[in-house]
Design a protein around this motif. Structure first.
Motif, PDB file in Angstrom:
ATOM      1  N   ILE A 114       6.520  -9.403  -7.325  1.00 41.34           N
ATOM      2  CA  ILE A 114       5.973  -9.995  -6.100  1.00 41.34           C
ATOM      3  C   ILE A 114       5.837  -8.946  -5.003  1.00 41.34           C
ATOM      4  CG2 ILE A 114       6.396 -11.678  -4.265  1.00 41.34           C
ATOM      5  CD1 ILE A 114       7.832 -13.403  -6.345  1.00 41.34           C
ATOM      6  N   LEU A 115       6.871  -8.128  -4.851  1.00 43.44           N
ATOM      7  CA  LEU A 115       6.892  -7.173  -3.744  1.00 43.44           C
ATOM      8  C   LEU A 115       5.927  -6.008  -3.944  1.00 43.44           C
ATOM      9  CD1 LEU A 115      10.699  -6.949  -2.865  1.00 43.44           C
ATOM     10  CD2 LEU A 115       8.912  -8.293  -1.746  1.00 43.44           C
ATOM     11  N   LEU A 116       5.754  -5.571  -5.193  1.00 46.03           N
ATOM     12  CA  LEU A 116       4.888  -4.413  -5.427  1.00 46.03           C
ATOM     13  C   LEU A 116       3.434  -4.675  -5.046  1.00 46.03           C
ATOM     14  CD1 LEU A 116       4.778  -1.507  -6.328  1.00 46.03           C
ATOM     15  CD2 LEU A 116       4.466  -2.285  -8.683  1.00 46.03           C
ATOM     16  N   PRO A 117       2.831  -5.805  -5.461  1.00 47.60           N
ATOM     17  CA  PRO A 117       1.463  -6.080  -4.991  1.00 47.60           C
ATOM     18  C   PRO A 117       1.371  -6.178  -3.478  1.00 47.60           C
ATOM     19  CG  PRO A 117       1.976  -7.467  -6.871  1.00 47.60           C
ATOM     20  CD  PRO A 117       3.258  -6.811  -6.469  1.00 47.60           C
ATOM     21  N   VAL A 118       2.348  -6.828  -2.857  1.00 45.23           N
ATOM     22  CA  VAL A 118       2.333  -6.926  -1.387  1.00 45.23           C
ATOM     23  C   VAL A 118       2.385  -5.535  -0.760  1.00 45.23           C
ATOM     24  CG1 VAL A 118       3.599  -7.755   0.631  1.00 45.23           C
ATOM     25  CG2 VAL A 118       3.349  -9.227  -1.365  1.00 45.23           C
ATOM     26  N   ALA A 119       3.200  -4.651  -1.349  1.00 42.75           N
ATOM     27  CA  ALA A 119       3.285  -3.281  -0.843  1.00 42.75           C
ATOM     28  C   ALA A 119       1.954  -2.548  -1.006  1.00 42.75           C
ATOM     29  CB  ALA A 119       4.398  -2.530  -1.569  1.00 42.75           C
ATOM     30  N   CYS A 120       1.313  -2.712  -2.161  1.00 44.68           N
ATOM     31  CA  CYS A 120       0.019  -2.055  -2.391  1.00 44.68           C
ATOM     32  C   CYS A 120      -1.030  -2.559  -1.407  1.00 44.68           C
ATOM     33  CB  CYS A 120      -0.444  -2.300  -3.828  1.00 44.68           C
ATOM     34  SG  CYS A 120       0.499  -1.422  -5.084  1.00 44.68           S
ATOM     35  N   TRP A 121      -1.082  -3.867  -1.185  1.00 46.47           N
ATOM     36  CA  TRP A 121      -2.041  -4.427  -0.236  1.00 46.47           C
ATOM     37  C   TRP A 121      -1.762  -3.927   1.183  1.00 46.47           C
ATOM     38  CZ3 TRP A 121      -0.819  -9.874  -2.567  1.00 46.47           C
ATOM     39  CH2 TRP A 121      -1.450  -9.978  -3.811  1.00 46.47           C
ATOM     40  N   SER A 122      -0.488  -3.814   1.529  1.00 46.16           N
ATOM     41  CA  SER A 122      -0.118  -3.359   2.876  1.00 46.16           C
ATOM     42  C   SER A 122      -0.490  -1.895   3.069  1.00 46.16           C
ATOM     43  CB  SER A 122       1.382  -3.560   3.103  1.00 46.16           C
ATOM     44  OG  SER A 122       1.745  -4.923   2.983  1.00 46.16           O
ATOM     45  N   ILE A 123      -0.248  -1.077   2.051  1.00 50.88           N
ATOM     46  CA  ILE A 123      -0.602   0.345   2.147  1.00 50.88           C
ATOM     47  C   ILE A 123      -2.116   0.511   2.233  1.00 50.88           C
ATOM     48  CG2 ILE A 123      -0.492   2.580   0.977  1.00 50.88           C
ATOM     49  CD1 ILE A 123       2.155   1.646  -0.265  1.00 50.88           C
ATOM     50  N   ALA A 124      -2.849  -0.331   1.522  1.00 47.18           N
ATOM     51  CA  ALA A 124      -4.316  -0.295   1.610  1.00 47.18           C
ATOM     52  C   ALA A 124      -4.759  -0.580   3.045  1.00 47.18           C
ATOM     53  CB  ALA A 124      -4.926  -1.312   0.654  1.00 47.18           C
ATOM     54  N   TRP A 125      -4.127  -1.569   3.684  1.00 47.69           N
ATOM     55  CA  TRP A 125      -4.455  -1.869   5.085  1.00 47.69           C
ATOM     56  C   TRP A 125      -4.134  -0.665   5.973  1.00 47.69           C
ATOM     57  CZ3 TRP A 125      -0.198  -2.845   8.635  1.00 47.69           C
ATOM     58  CH2 TRP A 125      -0.633  -2.966   9.955  1.00 47.69           C
ATOM     59  N   LEU A 126      -2.992  -0.019   5.762  1.00 46.85           N
ATOM     60  CA  LEU A 126      -2.626   1.146   6.560  1.00 46.85           C
ATOM     61  C   LEU A 126      -3.636   2.276   6.362  1.00 46.85           C
ATOM     62  CD1 LEU A 126       1.249   1.229   6.009  1.00 46.85           C
ATOM     63  CD2 LEU A 126       0.015   0.530   8.087  1.00 46.85           C
ATOM     64  N   ARG A 127      -4.145   2.403   5.145  1.00 46.08           N
ATOM     65  CA  ARG A 127      -5.148   3.432   4.860  1.00 46.08           C
ATOM     66  C   ARG A 127      -6.451   3.147   5.594  1.00 46.08           C
ATOM     67  NH1 ARG A 127      -5.867   8.703   3.681  1.00 46.08           N
ATOM     68  NH2 ARG A 127      -7.642   9.028   2.265  1.00 46.08           N
ATOM     69  N   VAL A 128      -6.867   1.879   5.610  1.00 45.07           N
ATOM     70  CA  VAL A 128      -8.071   1.509   6.350  1.00 45.07           C
ATOM     71  C   VAL A 128      -7.870   1.764   7.838  1.00 45.07           C
ATOM     72  CG1 VAL A 128      -9.594  -0.415   6.959  1.00 45.07           C
ATOM     73  CG2 VAL A 128      -8.751  -0.197   4.616  1.00 45.07           C
ATOM     74  N   ARG A 129      -6.702   1.410   8.354  1.00 46.32           N
ATOM     75  CA  ARG A 129      -6.421   1.636   9.764  1.00 46.32           C
ATOM     76  C   ARG A 129      -6.402   3.115  10.101  1.00 46.32           C
ATOM     77  NH1 ARG A 129      -0.806  -0.148  12.617  1.00 46.32           N
ATOM     78  NH2 ARG A 129      -0.117   1.672  11.389  1.00 46.32           N
ATOM     79  N   GLU A 130      -5.804   3.915   9.206  1.00 50.40           N
ATOM     80  CA  GLU A 130      -5.774   5.348   9.428  1.00 50.40           C
ATOM     81  C   GLU A 130      -7.182   5.929   9.482  1.00 50.40           C
ATOM     82  OE1 GLU A 130      -4.211   9.425   7.168  1.00 50.40           O
ATOM     83  OE2 GLU A 130      -3.946   7.452   6.243  1.00 50.40           O
ATOM     84  N   THR A 131      -8.042   5.488   8.566  1.00 49.71           N
ATOM     85  CA  THR A 131      -9.420   5.969   8.546  1.00 49.71           C
ATOM     86  C   THR A 131     -10.150   5.588   9.829  1.00 49.71           C
ATOM     87  OG1 THR A 131      -9.465   5.748   6.132  1.00 49.71           O
ATOM     88  CG2 THR A 131     -11.590   5.942   7.274  1.00 49.71           C
ATOM     89  N   GLN A 132      -9.937   4.374  10.297  1.00 48.72           N
ATOM     90  CA  GLN A 132     -10.616   3.918  11.504  1.00 48.72           C
ATOM     91  C   GLN A 132     -10.141   4.708  12.721  1.00 48.72           C
ATOM     92  OE1 GLN A 132     -11.950   0.118  11.516  1.00 48.72           O
ATOM     93  NE2 GLN A 132     -11.793  -0.319  13.688  1.00 48.72           N
ATOM     94  N   VAL A 133      -8.853   4.998  12.774  1.00 51.32           N
ATOM     95  CA  VAL A 133      -8.311   5.759  13.905  1.00 51.32           C
ATOM     96  C   VAL A 133      -8.763   7.205  13.842  1.00 51.32           C
ATOM     97  CG1 VAL A 133      -6.187   6.635  14.952  1.00 51.32           C
ATOM     98  CG2 VAL A 133      -6.318   4.251  14.212  1.00 51.32           C
ATOM     99  N   SER A 134      -8.744   7.804  12.654  1.00 51.91           N
ATOM    100  CA  SER A 134      -9.128   9.214  12.517  1.00 51.91           C
ATOM    101  C   SER A 134     -10.600   9.431  12.826  1.00 51.91           C
ATOM    102  CB  SER A 134      -8.821   9.713  11.097  1.00 51.91           C
ATOM    103  OG  SER A 134      -9.611   9.023  10.139  1.00 51.91           O
ATOM    104  N   ASP A 135     -11.419   8.389  12.631  1.00 56.73           N
ATOM    105  CA  ASP A 135     -12.834   8.496  12.956  1.00 56.73           C
ATOM    106  C   ASP A 135     -13.108   8.162  14.423  1.00 56.73           C
ATOM    107  OD1 ASP A 135     -12.931   8.793  10.191  1.00 56.73           O
ATOM    108  OD2 ASP A 135     -14.940   7.969  10.116  1.00 56.73           O
ATOM    109  N   GLY A 136     -12.030   7.866  15.147  1.00 55.70           N
ATOM    110  CA  GLY A 136     -12.192   7.612  16.573  1.00 55.70           C
ATOM    111  C   GLY A 136     -12.852   6.303  16.902  1.00 55.70           C
ATOM    112  N   VAL A 137     -12.696   5.306  15.989  1.00 52.90           N
ATOM    113  CA  VAL A 137     -13.326   4.009  16.203  1.00 52.90           C
ATOM    114  C   VAL A 137     -12.268   3.022  16.681  1.00 52.90           C
ATOM    115  CG1 VAL A 137     -14.614   2.132  15.152  1.00 52.90           C
ATOM    116  CG2 VAL A 137     -15.020   4.475  14.419  1.00 52.90           C
TER     117      VAL A 137
END
Length: 255
Positions: free
Chosen positions: A232-255
Protein backbone atom coordinates in the motif's frame (compact mmCIF):
# COMPACT_ATOMS: atom_id res chain seq x y z
CA UNK A 1 -10.74 29.77 -4.37
CA UNK A 2 -8.11 27.39 -3.00
CA UNK A 3 -4.83 27.82 -4.90
CA UNK A 4 -3.62 24.31 -4.03
CA UNK A 5 -6.58 22.11 -4.85
CA UNK A 6 -9.93 22.68 -6.50
CA UNK A 7 -12.42 20.03 -7.60
CA UNK A 8 -13.55 22.32 -10.40
CA UNK A 9 -10.04 22.76 -11.80
CA UNK A 10 -9.41 19.01 -11.49
CA UNK A 11 -12.60 18.33 -13.42
CA UNK A 12 -11.56 20.70 -16.20
CA UNK A 13 -8.16 19.01 -16.42
CA UNK A 14 -9.79 15.59 -16.69
CA UNK A 15 -12.21 16.90 -19.31
CA UNK A 16 -9.39 18.47 -21.34
CA UNK A 17 -7.39 15.23 -21.29
CA UNK A 18 -10.46 13.24 -22.34
CA UNK A 19 -11.25 15.66 -25.16
CA UNK A 20 -7.71 15.50 -26.53
CA UNK A 21 -7.26 11.76 -26.18
CA UNK A 22 -10.62 10.14 -26.83
CA UNK A 23 -9.86 9.46 -30.51
CA UNK A 24 -6.82 7.37 -29.56
CA UNK A 25 -8.86 5.52 -26.94
CA UNK A 26 -11.58 4.72 -29.47
CA UNK A 27 -9.03 3.53 -32.03
CA UNK A 28 -7.32 1.22 -29.54
CA UNK A 29 -10.69 0.00 -28.26
CA UNK A 30 -11.95 -0.86 -31.74
CA UNK A 31 -8.74 -2.76 -32.48
CA UNK A 32 -8.92 -4.68 -29.22
CA UNK A 33 -12.58 -5.52 -29.80
CA UNK A 34 -11.70 -7.05 -33.16
CA UNK A 35 -8.80 -9.03 -31.71
CA UNK A 36 -10.94 -10.31 -28.82
CA UNK A 37 -13.68 -11.32 -31.24
CA UNK A 38 -11.26 -13.35 -33.35
CA UNK A 39 -9.67 -14.89 -30.25
CA UNK A 40 -13.09 -15.86 -28.89
CA UNK A 41 -13.87 -17.80 -32.08
CA UNK A 42 -10.67 -19.78 -31.57
CA UNK A 43 -10.84 -20.21 -27.79
CA UNK A 44 -14.46 -20.43 -26.61
CA UNK A 45 -15.68 -23.89 -27.56
CA UNK A 46 -18.42 -24.64 -25.02
CA UNK A 47 -21.24 -22.95 -23.14
CA UNK A 48 -20.23 -21.07 -20.01
CA UNK A 49 -16.54 -20.96 -20.93
CA UNK A 50 -16.45 -17.26 -21.65
CA UNK A 51 -15.93 -15.94 -18.10
CA UNK A 52 -12.35 -17.13 -17.74
CA UNK A 53 -11.61 -15.97 -21.27
CA UNK A 54 -12.83 -12.43 -20.58
CA UNK A 55 -11.14 -12.21 -17.16
CA UNK A 56 -7.83 -13.10 -18.83
CA UNK A 57 -8.35 -10.51 -21.52
CA UNK A 58 -9.34 -7.87 -18.97
CA UNK A 59 -6.15 -8.49 -17.00
CA UNK A 60 -3.97 -8.43 -20.12
CA UNK A 61 -5.51 -5.18 -21.38
CA UNK A 62 -5.32 -3.54 -17.96
CA UNK A 63 -1.66 -4.32 -17.45
CA UNK A 64 -0.38 -3.73 -20.97
CA UNK A 65 -2.47 -0.67 -21.84
CA UNK A 66 -2.27 0.70 -18.30
CA UNK A 67 1.49 0.38 -17.96
CA UNK A 68 2.12 1.99 -21.35
CA UNK A 69 -0.35 4.81 -20.60
CA UNK A 70 1.20 5.34 -17.16
CA UNK A 71 4.70 5.56 -18.63
CA UNK A 72 3.45 8.34 -20.95
CA UNK A 73 1.38 10.18 -18.36
CA UNK A 74 3.62 13.25 -18.45
CA UNK A 75 4.68 13.26 -22.09
CA UNK A 76 4.12 17.03 -22.37
CA UNK A 77 6.29 17.70 -19.34
CA UNK A 78 9.46 16.57 -21.15
CA UNK A 79 8.54 17.71 -24.66
CA UNK A 80 10.27 21.01 -25.46
CA UNK A 81 7.53 21.95 -27.89
CA UNK A 82 4.69 21.36 -25.42
CA UNK A 83 6.04 21.66 -21.88
CA UNK A 84 5.60 25.43 -21.65
CA UNK A 85 1.92 25.22 -22.54
CA UNK A 86 1.45 22.36 -20.08
CA UNK A 87 3.23 24.13 -17.23
CA UNK A 88 1.25 27.33 -17.87
CA UNK A 89 -2.11 25.58 -17.43
CA UNK A 90 -3.88 27.45 -14.59
CA UNK A 91 -3.84 24.54 -12.15
CA UNK A 92 -1.62 23.43 -9.29
CA UNK A 93 0.91 20.61 -9.63
CA UNK A 94 -1.21 18.49 -7.30
CA UNK A 95 -4.17 18.84 -9.64
CA UNK A 96 -2.08 18.10 -12.72
CA UNK A 97 -0.57 15.00 -11.14
CA UNK A 98 -3.88 13.79 -9.73
CA UNK A 99 -5.66 14.27 -13.05
CA UNK A 100 -3.18 12.01 -14.85
CA UNK A 101 -3.16 9.51 -11.98
CA UNK A 102 -6.94 9.20 -11.92
CA UNK A 103 -6.99 8.74 -15.69
CA UNK A 104 -4.60 5.77 -15.70
CA UNK A 105 -5.94 4.15 -12.51
CA UNK A 106 -9.63 4.69 -11.78
CA UNK A 107 -10.49 5.86 -15.29
CA UNK A 108 -8.80 3.04 -17.19
CA UNK A 109 -9.86 0.35 -14.70
CA UNK A 110 -13.53 1.29 -14.88
CA UNK A 111 -13.45 1.89 -18.63
CA UNK A 112 -12.00 -1.55 -19.33
CA UNK A 113 -14.63 -3.17 -17.10
CA UNK A 114 -17.34 -1.49 -19.16
CA UNK A 115 -15.53 -2.18 -22.43
CA UNK A 116 -15.01 -5.88 -21.67
CA UNK A 117 -18.66 -6.23 -20.66
CA UNK A 118 -19.78 -4.57 -23.89
CA UNK A 119 -17.52 -6.81 -26.01
CA UNK A 120 -18.77 -9.90 -24.21
CA UNK A 121 -22.36 -8.88 -24.96
CA UNK A 122 -21.44 -8.46 -28.63
CA UNK A 123 -19.78 -11.86 -28.77
CA UNK A 124 -22.69 -13.47 -26.92
CA UNK A 125 -25.10 -11.97 -29.46
CA UNK A 126 -23.04 -13.23 -32.40
CA UNK A 127 -22.81 -16.74 -30.93
CA UNK A 128 -26.57 -16.81 -30.37
CA UNK A 129 -27.23 -15.52 -33.88
CA UNK A 130 -24.89 -17.76 -35.84
CA UNK A 131 -24.35 -20.78 -33.58
CA UNK A 132 -27.58 -20.83 -31.60
CA UNK A 133 -25.62 -21.24 -28.36
CA UNK A 134 -24.84 -19.16 -25.30
CA UNK A 135 -21.25 -18.91 -24.14
CA UNK A 136 -21.85 -16.48 -21.26
CA UNK A 137 -20.91 -12.86 -20.71
CA UNK A 138 -18.28 -11.13 -18.64
CA UNK A 139 -19.16 -10.61 -14.98
CA UNK A 140 -17.07 -7.71 -13.58
CA UNK A 141 -18.00 -8.61 -9.99
CA UNK A 142 -16.25 -11.98 -9.81
CA UNK A 143 -13.55 -12.29 -7.09
CA UNK A 144 -10.77 -12.75 -9.66
CA UNK A 145 -11.06 -9.12 -10.76
CA UNK A 146 -9.97 -7.48 -7.49
CA UNK A 147 -6.47 -9.07 -7.35
CA UNK A 148 -5.93 -7.99 -10.96
CA UNK A 149 -6.80 -4.39 -10.11
CA UNK A 150 -4.76 -4.21 -6.89
CA UNK A 151 -1.78 -5.81 -8.62
CA UNK A 152 -2.07 -3.33 -11.47
CA UNK A 153 -2.13 -0.37 -9.09
CA UNK A 154 1.10 -1.64 -7.53
CA UNK A 155 2.90 -2.18 -10.85
CA UNK A 156 1.49 0.97 -12.43
CA UNK A 157 2.91 3.21 -9.71
CA UNK A 158 6.50 2.53 -10.82
CA UNK A 159 5.79 3.49 -14.42
CA UNK A 160 3.84 6.55 -13.32
CA UNK A 161 6.90 7.67 -11.37
CA UNK A 162 9.11 6.87 -14.36
CA UNK A 163 6.90 9.04 -16.57
CA UNK A 164 7.60 12.03 -14.33
CA UNK A 165 11.22 11.22 -13.55
CA UNK A 166 12.79 10.27 -16.88
CA UNK A 167 12.94 12.71 -19.78
CA UNK A 168 12.92 10.11 -22.56
CA UNK A 169 12.24 6.40 -23.08
CA UNK A 170 10.17 6.28 -19.91
CA UNK A 171 8.88 2.72 -20.35
CA UNK A 172 12.26 1.19 -21.20
CA UNK A 173 14.16 3.00 -18.46
CA UNK A 174 11.57 2.20 -15.81
CA UNK A 175 11.56 -1.46 -16.84
CA UNK A 176 15.36 -1.51 -16.66
CA UNK A 177 15.38 -0.02 -13.15
CA UNK A 178 12.77 -2.53 -11.95
CA UNK A 179 14.72 -5.43 -13.47
CA UNK A 180 18.04 -4.37 -11.94
CA UNK A 181 16.43 -3.79 -8.55
CA UNK A 182 14.82 -7.24 -8.69
CA UNK A 183 18.16 -8.87 -9.54
CA UNK A 184 19.87 -7.12 -6.63
CA UNK A 185 17.14 -8.18 -4.19
CA UNK A 186 17.25 -11.80 -5.34
CA UNK A 187 21.05 -11.93 -5.07
CA UNK A 188 20.93 -10.35 -1.63
CA UNK A 189 18.31 -12.87 -0.45
CA UNK A 190 20.29 -15.81 -1.80
CA UNK A 191 23.46 -14.51 -0.16
CA UNK A 192 21.69 -14.08 3.17
CA UNK A 193 20.28 -17.62 2.99
CA UNK A 194 23.70 -18.98 2.08
CA UNK A 195 25.32 -17.26 5.06
CA UNK A 196 22.65 -18.47 7.49
CA UNK A 197 22.49 -22.10 6.38
CA UNK A 198 26.00 -22.71 4.96
CA UNK A 199 27.32 -24.11 8.28
CA UNK A 200 24.70 -26.86 8.08
CA UNK A 201 26.05 -28.01 4.73
CA UNK A 202 23.02 -27.03 2.65
CA UNK A 203 24.13 -26.08 -0.84
CA UNK A 204 21.12 -26.69 -3.07
CA UNK A 205 18.98 -23.60 -3.73
CA UNK A 206 15.70 -25.51 -3.32
CA UNK A 207 16.88 -26.95 0.00
CA UNK A 208 17.89 -23.49 1.16
CA UNK A 209 14.45 -22.06 0.45
CA UNK A 210 12.64 -25.02 2.00
CA UNK A 211 14.79 -24.85 5.12
CA UNK A 212 14.27 -21.10 5.43
CA UNK A 213 10.48 -21.43 5.18
CA UNK A 214 10.43 -24.32 7.64
CA UNK A 215 12.66 -22.64 10.20
CA UNK A 216 11.04 -19.23 10.14
CA UNK A 217 7.36 -19.90 9.53
CA UNK A 218 6.31 -17.51 12.27
CA UNK A 219 8.56 -14.82 10.88
CA UNK A 220 7.20 -15.35 7.39
CA UNK A 221 3.64 -15.02 8.69
CA UNK A 222 4.52 -11.69 10.29
CA UNK A 223 6.07 -10.67 6.99
CA UNK A 224 2.65 -11.10 5.36
CA UNK A 225 1.36 -8.13 7.33
CA UNK A 226 4.48 -6.13 6.53
CA UNK A 227 4.12 -7.05 2.86
CA UNK A 228 0.52 -5.84 2.80
CA UNK A 229 1.49 -2.52 4.35
CA UNK A 230 4.42 -2.25 1.95
CA UNK A 231 2.14 -2.97 -1.03
CA UNK A 232 0.00 0.00 0.00
CA UNK A 233 2.71 2.45 1.00
CA UNK A 234 5.03 1.90 -1.95
CA UNK A 235 2.53 2.99 -4.64
CA UNK A 236 1.57 6.00 -2.53
CA UNK A 237 5.26 6.88 -2.24
CA UNK A 238 5.78 6.54 -6.00
CA UNK A 239 2.76 8.75 -6.74
CA UNK A 240 3.95 11.33 -4.21
CA UNK A 241 7.47 11.42 -5.66
CA UNK A 242 5.98 11.84 -9.13
CA UNK A 243 4.08 14.89 -7.85
CA UNK A 244 7.29 16.29 -6.31
CA UNK A 245 9.03 15.79 -9.66
CA UNK A 246 6.30 17.68 -11.50
CA UNK A 247 6.49 20.46 -8.93
CA UNK A 248 10.26 20.61 -9.21
CA UNK A 249 10.03 20.90 -12.99
CA UNK A 250 7.46 23.68 -12.74
CA UNK A 251 9.56 25.62 -10.24
CA UNK A 252 12.83 25.13 -12.15
CA UNK A 253 11.16 26.46 -15.30
CA UNK A 254 10.10 29.54 -13.38
CA UNK A 255 6.39 28.89 -13.80
Amino acid sequence: MNDIFSIERLWWLLRADLTSGYRSVLTVSATLAGVILIASLLSIDRAGAAQGFFVSWYGAMLYIWGVIASSRAFAELHDKTRNEAYLLIPASTIEKTLARLLAVTVGLTVYLLIFTTAVSLLIEGLYRLFAGASVGIFNPLVPEILPLITGYLFVQSFFFLGAAWFRRRHFIKTTLVITLTGIVLVLFTLLALRVVFAPEGIADLGDLMARAVGSYQGLFRSFETVRTIFAILLPVACWSIAWLRVRETQVSDGV
